[in-house]
Design an enzyme around this catalytic site. Structure first.
Site, PDB file in Angstrom:
ATOM      1  N   HIS A 183       0.806  -1.214   0.000  1.00 57.48           N
ATOM      2  CA  HIS A 183       0.000   0.000   0.000  1.00 57.48           C
ATOM      3  C   HIS A 183       0.838   1.262   0.000  1.00 57.48           C
ATOM      4  CE1 HIS A 183      -3.069  -2.953   0.483  1.00 57.48           C
ATOM      5  NE2 HIS A 183      -3.811  -2.069  -0.136  1.00 57.48           N
ATOM      6  N   CYS A 487     -11.627  -1.987 -10.471  1.00 57.26           N
ATOM      7  CA  CYS A 487     -10.875  -0.989  -9.709  1.00 57.26           C
ATOM      8  C   CYS A 487      -9.508  -1.523  -9.277  1.00 57.26           C
ATOM      9  CB  CYS A 487     -11.677  -0.496  -8.510  1.00 57.26           C
ATOM     10  SG  CYS A 487     -12.113  -1.795  -7.355  1.00 57.26           S
TER      11      CYS A 487
HETATM   12  C1  PEP Z   1      -8.122  -5.121  -5.452  1.00 52.76           C
HETATM   13  O1  PEP Z   1      -8.009  -6.111  -4.725  1.00 52.76           O
HETATM   14  O2  PEP Z   1      -7.936  -5.157  -6.690  1.00 52.76           O
HETATM   15  C2  PEP Z   1      -8.483  -3.807  -4.873  1.00 52.76           C
HETATM   16  C3  PEP Z   1      -8.806  -2.777  -5.637  1.00 52.76           C
HETATM   17  O3  PEP Z   1      -8.464  -3.659  -3.530  1.00 52.76           O
HETATM   18  P1  PEP Z   1      -7.144  -3.622  -2.601  1.00 52.76           P
HETATM   19  O4  PEP Z   1      -5.960  -3.454  -3.500  1.00 52.76           O
HETATM   20  O5  PEP Z   1      -7.320  -2.485  -1.672  1.00 52.76           O
HETATM   21  O6  PEP Z   1      -7.185  -4.948  -1.912  1.00 52.76           O
END
Ligand code: PEP
Ligand code: MG
Length: 534
Positions: A183, A487
């Site tokens: 992240h 997304c």
């Molecule tokens: C995903 O898993 O593609 C997503 C958009 O959520 P995160 O990256 O926050 O798990």
């Protein structure tokens, strides 16, 4: 002049930065003075902890709300007697206060760092912060400053340090370990901070000039002007332009595509023109809360959602409920192994800790009155989870109404990121809309953790399987007449766009600084994934 030395790595956030090295500070046990009596050393430790708490409180008082939240979390950790008790046991065994604190926390940190997933590693760097502040109070050694414009070089970088740092003067990040799927990497991409990970340990002097040429997966120590010029001349232009008014764009054969923004941090909204996007397609909320107190702070949630809705105007703002667990653990909320990628994560954790879900649901229900709000549920595996969350929204709506507060039921949709759900979308008729979370879908399809560089090739090898699951999911959603989009990071990568559009996707949530690339890729291709035809 020193000869330039090239260090290869993995690009986690493209771009070019150059600046003096800031080496992550490392305290060593050798420098720590021997102790006095057990009672005196115990007193010294408790006083140092109190000093650290007072410093943090003073800093929090002077800070903006988000930074204060991070500092509040550190204060809570320090006020937890468990850490001091571990050090006191060592004082009784004969260590001085500084050595005891260092030893106790280092053992704790080492245990956490051995965990294979970033969930626990993220917690380790927070403990390092706390360890260093108390050691600074015990030894009089000041905490190192991290000057704007520097290139941070270290083993890893915690999200709180990233968020607290002023990146406006440039610089970059080079990590010996770390991961392109972490992240911090996502935050770096959304703020256009160049970042290189997995370089392995290398020697570099603090203050040495370093070029972070993340677009070319390398750092150069002591670069000459030619290196810098060459790297900068290849830097991609990624500014959104007005040609995608409202985030609407067409493929070369006239098929309409909508581009909305991914938001990881509400402060990013100030720098982004809402006219270039079809609203917010994914607002992560785990980055908005830096302590357990924040997670339960309904007013803080409400203010942030209002801000996002104001930015989006009449367009949708889709807020995802807390996706804690996996690599996004909130220390202090009882991080356990069961909260791993395969455990109590996302909606599973929210339903296991309903008071967390209820506080967020109340804020969302109240904010929904003020705009076009959608709510995304993370990690849904079976329809019963969706029903249980809907019941929470309905109960909280009734309770808020009884208190005379205005609410509106938002559309509630689900992330499609667990294969068992992705393959069975027709069972999720109670979901108002769907959004593919390909970051997780790929890791679960390949059984290859997204934050483990050693299996990155397998993670990438899952791509054809991801495309196939998406094509099937789009057909199922269309048969149900439900909107479906994407997304995950794939949507921000031009290499995947032709296959994603050929699979039938028409709604893309993208990192704001990638929108120009994605827009021009879409404009230059046909909806079957092929190139523009004459
Ligand atoms: C995903 O898993 O593609 C997503 C958009 O959520 P995160 O990256 O926050 O798990
Ligand atoms: Mg996910």
């Amino acid at each position: 002049m020193a000869e330039a030395l090239e260090i290869p790595g993995v690009s986690a956030s493209p771009g070019v930065g150059v600046g003096p090295v800031h080496l992550a500070a490392e305290f060593t046990a050798e420098a720590l003075a021997p102790g006095d009596t057990v009672a005196a050393e115990g007193d010294r430790l408790r006083q140092a902890v109190a000093t650290a708490v007072a410093e943090l409180e003073a800093l929090a008082y002077r800070s903006d709300e988000e930074s204060a939240g991070i500092l509040d979390f550190q204060i809570e950790m320090l006020l937890d007697p468990a850490l001091v008790e571990m050090a006191e046991e060592r004082i009784v065994a004969g260590d001085g206060a500084a050595l005891a604190w260092f030893g106790a926390l280092d053992d704790y940190i080492a245990g956490i760092e051995e965990a294979p997933d970033e969930q626990l590693r993220a917690r380790a760097v927070d403990i390092v912060d706390i360890r260093n502040r108390v050691l600074s109070a015990l030894t009089g050694r000041p905490l190192e400053d991290f000057a704007p414009g520097s290139v941070f070089v270290g083993k890893d970088l915690e999200p709180s340090l990233f968020l607290a740092h002023d990146w406006t003067a440039g610089g970059g990040i080079v990590l010996f370990e770390g991961s392109a799927s972490s992240h911090v990497a996502m935050l770096a991409r959304s703020r256009s901070v160049p970042m290189l990970v997995a370089t392995g340990r290398f020697e570099v002097a603090a203050g040495a000039r370093v070029l972070v040429d993340a677009s070319n997966a390398r750092a150069v120590i002591a670069p000459d002007d030619g290196h810098v010029r060459e790297a900068k001349s290849r830097k991609p232009a990624v500014r959104p332009t007005a040609s995608r008014a409202g985030g609407a764009i067409q493929t070369a054969d006239g098929v309409a595509i909508r581009l909305s923004a991914i938001m990881n941090d509400p402060r990013d909204l100030e720098a982004i023109d809402p006219a270039s996007f079809a609203g917010i397609g994914l607002m992560r909320t785990e980055f908005l809360v830096t302590s357990p107190a924040d997670a339960f702070d309904e007013e803080k949630h409400y203010d942030i959602y209002r801000h996002a809705l104001d930015w989006a105007g009449e367009s949708p703002a889709i807020v995802r409920m807390l996706d804690l667990g996996g690599d996004k653990t909130l220390p202090g909320l009882g991080a356990r192994r069961s909260e791993s990628f395969m455990g109590l994560r996302g909606i599973r954790l929210l339903l296991a800790r309903p008071e967390l879900a209820r506080a967020q649901a109340r804020a969302l229900l109240r904010a929904a009155v003020h705009g076009n709000l959608g709510v995304l549920l993370p990690m849904v595996t079976v329809p019963g989870e969706l029903d249980a969350m809907r019941a929470i929204f309905e109960e909280e709506s009734t309770a808020l109404g009884k208190r005379g507060l205005q609410t509106r039921m938002p559309e509630i949709g689900m992330m499609v990121e667990v294969p068992a759900a992705a393959l069975m979308l027709d069972r999720f008729s109670r979901s108002d809309f769907f959004s593919f979370g390909t970051n997780d879908l790929a890791q679960y399809l390949a059984a290859a953790a997204r934050d483990d560089q050693s299996v990155a090739a397998l993670y990438d090898a899952a791509t054809p399987a991801v495309y196939r699951v998406i094509a099937q999911g789009v057909a199922l959603a269309e048969a149900m007449n439900k909107p479906i989009g994407i997304c995950g990071e794939m949507a921000s990568d031009p290499r995947h766009i032709p296959a994603l559009i050929a699979a039938g996707l028409r709604q893309f949530s993208v990192a704001p600084n990638r929108v120009a690339d994605i827009g021009s890729t879409i404009g230059g291709m046909c909806s079957d994934g092929g190139p523009r035809r004459r």
